[in-house]
Design a protein around this motif. Sequence first.
Motif, short mmCIF file in Angstrom:
data_model
loop_
_atom_site.label_atom_id
_atom_site.label_comp_id
_atom_site.label_asym_id
_atom_site.label_seq_id
_atom_site.Cartn_x
_atom_site.Cartn_y
_atom_site.Cartn_z
N VAL A 151 44.95 31.57 42.04
CA VAL A 151 45.02 32.10 43.25
C VAL A 151 46.31 32.39 44.08
CG1 VAL A 151 42.64 31.31 43.75
CG2 VAL A 151 44.49 29.89 44.51
N ASP A 152 47.32 31.84 43.50
CA ASP A 152 48.60 32.08 43.69
C ASP A 152 49.70 32.08 42.77
OD1 ASP A 152 50.65 32.01 45.70
OD2 ASP A 152 50.29 30.09 46.48
N ASP A 169 32.77 46.57 30.78
CA ASP A 169 32.46 47.49 31.98
C ASP A 169 33.58 47.98 32.69
OD1 ASP A 169 31.59 48.30 34.72
OD2 ASP A 169 29.59 47.98 34.24
N ASP A 170 34.24 49.27 32.69
CA ASP A 170 35.22 49.32 33.10
C ASP A 170 35.62 49.28 34.83
OD1 ASP A 170 36.65 49.87 30.87
OD2 ASP A 170 36.43 51.97 30.81
N GLY A 171 34.27 49.69 35.49
CA GLY A 171 34.11 49.54 36.93
C GLY A 171 34.11 48.02 37.16
N ALA A 172 33.48 47.25 36.55
CA ALA A 172 33.63 45.77 36.66
C ALA A 172 35.06 45.21 36.69
CB ALA A 172 32.63 45.20 35.71
N LYS A 173 35.64 45.57 35.48
CA LYS A 173 36.95 45.33 35.31
C LYS A 173 38.05 45.80 36.55
CE LYS A 173 37.94 46.39 30.67
NZ LYS A 173 38.38 46.22 29.38
N ALA A 174 37.93 46.83 36.89
CA ALA A 174 38.76 47.32 37.93
C ALA A 174 38.35 46.46 39.33
CB ALA A 174 38.33 48.86 38.35
N ALA A 175 37.26 46.12 39.50
CA ALA A 175 36.91 45.29 40.56
C ALA A 175 37.62 44.04 40.50
CB ALA A 175 35.32 45.06 40.97
N ARG A 181 44.90 41.09 42.05
CA ARG A 181 45.93 41.81 42.98
C ARG A 181 46.00 41.29 44.11
NH1 ARG A 181 49.58 44.03 42.95
NH2 ARG A 181 49.60 45.98 43.44
N GLU A 182 44.66 41.09 44.82
CA GLU A 182 44.62 40.21 46.05
C GLU A 182 45.27 39.00 45.97
OE1 GLU A 182 41.31 40.50 48.76
OE2 GLU A 182 40.32 42.05 47.44
N PHE A 183 44.93 38.25 44.93
CA PHE A 183 45.48 36.89 44.71
C PHE A 183 47.02 36.70 44.38
CE2 PHE A 183 41.46 35.23 42.82
CZ PHE A 183 40.67 34.79 44.05
#
Lengths: 229, 229
Positions: A151-152, A169-175, A181-183
């Motif tokens: 997380v950091d 699942d590409d959509g799941a990977k993108a999520a 990225r937020e981490f």
Amino acid sequence: MSAPTLRRARMKIAVLGTGMVGHALAGKLVALGHEVMMGSREAGNPKGTEWAAQAGPRASAGSFADAVATAELVINATPGMVSLAALEEAGAENLAGKVLLDVSNPLDFSHGFPPSLSVCNTDSIAETIQRTFPEARVVKALNTVMAPLMVDPLRLDGGAHDVFVAGNDDGAKAAVVGILREFGWLPEHIRDLGGLEVARGTEMWMPLWLRIFMRQQQGKLFNIAVVSE
Amino acid sequence: MSAPTLRRARMKIAVLGTGMVGHALAGKLVALGHEVMMGSREAGNPKGTEWAAQAGPRASAGSFADAVATAELVINATPGMVSLAALEEAGAENLAGKVLLDVSNPLDFSHGFPPSLSVCNTDSIAETIQRTFPEARVVKALNTVMAPLMVDPLRLDGGAHDVFVAGNDDGAKAAVVGILREFGWLPEHIRDLGGLEVARGTEMWMPLWLRIFMRQQQGKLFNIAVVSE
């Protein structure tokens, strides 16, 4: 003018597991503005309720099923040996259609330390979960990384080390990449290695990880970086 | 005044295996001044004799037994699936008391690519070799590294990437570390992780290595570095 920011959707996230990994993930996700329910086997588990009490209004705790029922995204942070049982309790119908980020490792401590793996080589815990819950959108990531770094990542060498992503699942990977990225994970250090069978490799990295860990000074963070031409 | 040099003993070295790894190791060892016999199943194997013909007076080729009989140090660069058979042909009596650097991986291609491992988790090919030849002094190293980098680590990022060493005999490990230093490995990137059971970890790294390899641009060198505080 405000600094450019990541497009960030506030999500309802279930974090299954009340151990060090669950706490690290749940705490950071709340800090990022998400609504997080920490799930455990029993709704009144004090580890969950105590966490929720100190983590603020966006944090709550409940059973595995409670957490997953209302979540948009589910993180399996239970030990790999009990992950299937935990997800059975969460309920296949609750998992259907949802992104399920699996950060578990199938570590088998029944013969002592260091552990062996309860599944490996021609299968993985991530693939087992996907087969058992075919409607879940399973993504493997972060299982190769120490909890504080998950997380950091910028805490270590300015983030110049790697996390691996695998899933069908590409959509799941993108999520999941969005969460990474937020981490703080840097795009060039998020390595999408392909389909979920890649999880065999990231789970089988654990035995070497453990040997490096055993030689590290206690408390020192580490990870690996792929160095290439 | 001459520049400081590594204390370097010229050795008689057997390199078992005529593939890419055997060629890389044998060629570099000859260039470093060692006497090298490349061993193969049949003494007249053209891969061995052709290599010896072009590699100069310190190079020769022969059977596994020929190569090991006169060697002071033995390198197993055969594929892991046939290593036991090769070492049986070399002869337990020829291996007794000698340092045996095992760079093999137990890759099983019988079900296609990427391969699975023929042994893993609670055992390794290195430990199998040690059990089968208890008087050999087995050291596992270099199996995690691409052949061109094994013998020339400075080609990639100034050598800032890692090689792992495992074995039960400290003297044997010191001899192998000496060879690694001759190849150019930097002391801080030679990671001795302990006893030979550590080979489970370095061999089980292969499935992830293969997945990274499959995503790399063809021909580009890579390795991993442990990044730590």
